[in-house]
Design a protein around this motif. Structure first.
Motif, short mmCIF file in Angstrom:
data_model
loop_
_atom_site.label_atom_id
_atom_site.label_comp_id
_atom_site.label_asym_id
_atom_site.label_seq_id
_atom_site.Cartn_x
_atom_site.Cartn_y
_atom_site.Cartn_z
N ASP A 49 0.81 -1.21 0.00
CA ASP A 49 0.00 0.00 0.00
C ASP A 49 0.85 1.27 0.00
O ASP A 49 0.38 2.33 -0.39
N LEU A 50 2.11 1.14 0.44
CA LEU A 50 3.02 2.29 0.47
C LEU A 50 4.44 1.77 0.65
O LEU A 50 4.65 0.74 1.31
N ILE A 51 5.40 2.49 0.08
CA ILE A 51 6.81 2.13 0.21
C ILE A 51 7.54 3.28 0.90
O ILE A 51 7.42 4.44 0.49
N VAL A 52 8.31 2.96 1.96
CA VAL A 52 9.18 3.93 2.63
C VAL A 52 10.60 3.66 2.16
O VAL A 52 11.10 2.54 2.27
N ILE A 53 11.29 4.69 1.63
CA ILE A 53 12.56 4.48 0.94
C ILE A 53 13.65 5.39 1.52
O ILE A 53 13.48 6.61 1.60
N ASP A 54 14.77 4.79 1.90
CA ASP A 54 15.97 5.56 2.24
C ASP A 54 16.69 5.87 0.93
O ASP A 54 16.46 5.21 -0.09
N ARG A 70 8.00 4.02 -10.00
CA ARG A 70 7.04 4.94 -10.61
C ARG A 70 6.76 4.60 -12.06
O ARG A 70 5.68 4.88 -12.59
N GLU A 71 7.71 3.95 -12.74
CA GLU A 71 7.48 3.51 -14.12
C GLU A 71 6.41 2.43 -14.19
O GLU A 71 5.75 2.26 -15.22
N LYS A 72 6.24 1.67 -13.10
CA LYS A 72 5.35 0.50 -13.12
C LYS A 72 4.12 0.63 -12.22
O LYS A 72 3.08 0.05 -12.49
N LYS A 73 4.24 1.39 -11.13
CA LYS A 73 3.17 1.43 -10.14
C LYS A 73 2.86 2.87 -9.73
O LYS A 73 3.73 3.74 -9.79
N ASN A 74 1.64 3.06 -9.24
CA ASN A 74 1.17 4.39 -8.88
C ASN A 74 0.94 4.53 -7.38
O ASN A 74 0.28 5.45 -6.92
N ILE A 75 1.47 3.59 -6.57
CA ILE A 75 1.24 3.61 -5.13
C ILE A 75 2.05 4.73 -4.48
O ILE A 75 3.03 5.20 -5.05
N PRO A 76 1.67 5.16 -3.27
CA PRO A 76 2.42 6.21 -2.59
C PRO A 76 3.85 5.80 -2.25
O PRO A 76 4.09 4.68 -1.79
N LEU A 77 4.78 6.73 -2.46
CA LEU A 77 6.19 6.53 -2.14
C LEU A 77 6.63 7.64 -1.19
O LEU A 77 6.41 8.81 -1.45
N MET A 78 7.28 7.25 -0.08
CA MET A 78 7.80 8.21 0.88
C MET A 78 9.31 8.04 1.03
O MET A 78 9.78 6.93 1.27
N ILE A 79 10.04 9.11 0.86
CA ILE A 79 11.48 9.09 1.11
C ILE A 79 11.72 9.54 2.54
O ILE A 79 11.18 10.56 2.98
N VAL A 80 12.53 8.78 3.29
CA VAL A 80 12.97 9.16 4.63
C VAL A 80 14.49 9.10 4.62
O VAL A 80 15.07 8.01 4.55
N SER A 81 15.15 10.26 4.64
CA SER A 81 16.59 10.29 4.41
C SER A 81 17.29 11.32 5.29
O SER A 81 16.67 12.30 5.74
N ALA A 82 18.59 11.09 5.50
CA ALA A 82 19.42 12.08 6.22
C ALA A 82 19.83 13.22 5.30
O ALA A 82 20.33 14.25 5.77
N LYS A 83 19.60 13.07 4.00
CA LYS A 83 19.94 14.14 3.05
C LYS A 83 18.92 15.28 3.20
O LYS A 83 17.73 15.07 2.99
N LYS A 84 19.41 16.46 3.54
CA LYS A 84 18.52 17.57 3.87
C LYS A 84 18.55 18.70 2.85
O LYS A 84 17.81 19.67 2.98
N GLY A 96 9.08 11.13 -8.59
CA GLY A 96 7.79 10.52 -8.32
C GLY A 96 7.46 10.25 -6.88
O GLY A 96 6.38 9.72 -6.59
N ALA A 97 8.36 10.60 -5.94
CA ALA A 97 8.02 10.42 -4.53
C ALA A 97 6.88 11.36 -4.16
O ALA A 97 6.80 12.49 -4.65
N ASP A 98 6.00 10.91 -3.28
CA ASP A 98 4.87 11.72 -2.83
C ASP A 98 5.21 12.56 -1.60
O ASP A 98 4.51 13.52 -1.30
N ASP A 99 6.28 12.19 -0.90
CA ASP A 99 6.62 12.89 0.33
C ASP A 99 8.11 12.69 0.60
O ASP A 99 8.74 11.74 0.11
N TYR A 100 8.68 13.60 1.41
CA TYR A 100 10.11 13.55 1.73
C TYR A 100 10.28 13.98 3.18
O TYR A 100 9.99 15.12 3.53
#
Length: 231
Positions: A49-54, A70-84, A96-100
């Motif tokens: 239902d959602l992917i959390v990605i570093d 994003r080329e294959k699926k339209n599900i929500p993607l969230m990036i959680v990273s130390a890169k600011k 294509g990430a929905d949130d960061y």
């Protein structure tokens, strides 16, 4: 009710387990993958239902994972990273990430964002949703099929780009602040820095208008105020 299924792609096991524990406390099923390539393969071949990605991962980085999913699926993607840096946010959202979110993060905030993205996505893609056509300024949206046509040519709009464009076209000729758009489209109250997400998504929509050969973008920037979709 079937619990939401989340995939966490994160090579720092302690962070991944913290994310998993908080999500599971809130009745979600969370699974962990610590390798980038293995993570993207699971994301593409299993139902989530959602992917959390570093971003910084073995094998392939989070940017490439976003691009491939994003080329294959339209599900929500969230990036959680130390890169600011803003450039990293722009790149992630542009792929294509929905949130960061940036580390360190509040686990409660992570849960709130995950729940909001899943709720919004399911609401807009639920079975039984009636078809509705919106057409303005040579842009046509089929809400039931979640398709967008610009001057008759179909363009792929990821989840939040589609939601934002629908909101603009359903509420034309009114100025909306970035904070208002964030609350309306992302289903969340404004959190520090999140309005930047709106700016990036508006830019991506305008790029598609340009590729679709519109003479001018119907989304106008009202300096000091926000945006307006001119009908």
């Amino acid at each position: 009710m079937v619990p939401s299924r989340i995939l966490i792609i994160e090579d720092d096991v302690s962070i991944a387990e913290l994310q998993r524990d908080y999500l599971e406390i809130h009745q979600m099923v969370a699974e962990i993958e610590t390798d980038g390539l293995a993570g993207v393969n699971r994301a593409l071949n299993e139902p989530y239902d959602l992917i959390v990605i570093d971003l910084m991962l073995p094998s392939i980085d989070g940017f490439e994972i976003c691009r491939r999913i994003r080329e294959k699926k339209n599900i929500p993607l969230m990036i959680v990273s130390a890169k600011k840096e803003d450039i990293d946010k722009i790149r992630g959202l542009g792929l294509g990430a929905d949130d960061y979110m940036t580390k360190p993060f509040s686990p409660s905030e992570l849960v709130a964002r995950v729940q909001a993205h899943i709720k919004r996505f399911k609401l807009l893609t639920g079975i039984g949703q009636s078809q509705e056509i919106i057409e303005k300024k040579n842009v046509l949206i089929d809400k039931g099929a979640r398709k967008v046509f610009i001057l008759g040519q179909e363009f792929i709009f990821p989840t939040k780009e589609f939601d934002l464009l629908v909101f603009f076209m359903e509420h034309p000729d009114r100025v909306w602040t970035k904070e208002q758009l964030f609350r309306q489209v992302w289903y969340m109250d404004d959190l520090d820095g999140d309005v930047f997400t709106v700016v990036v998504h508006v830019g991506r929509i305008r790029e598609k208008f340009k590729k679709g050969k519109l003479s001018e973008s119907p989304i106008e920037t009202i300096w000091g105020s926000g945006y307006r979709f001119n009908s």
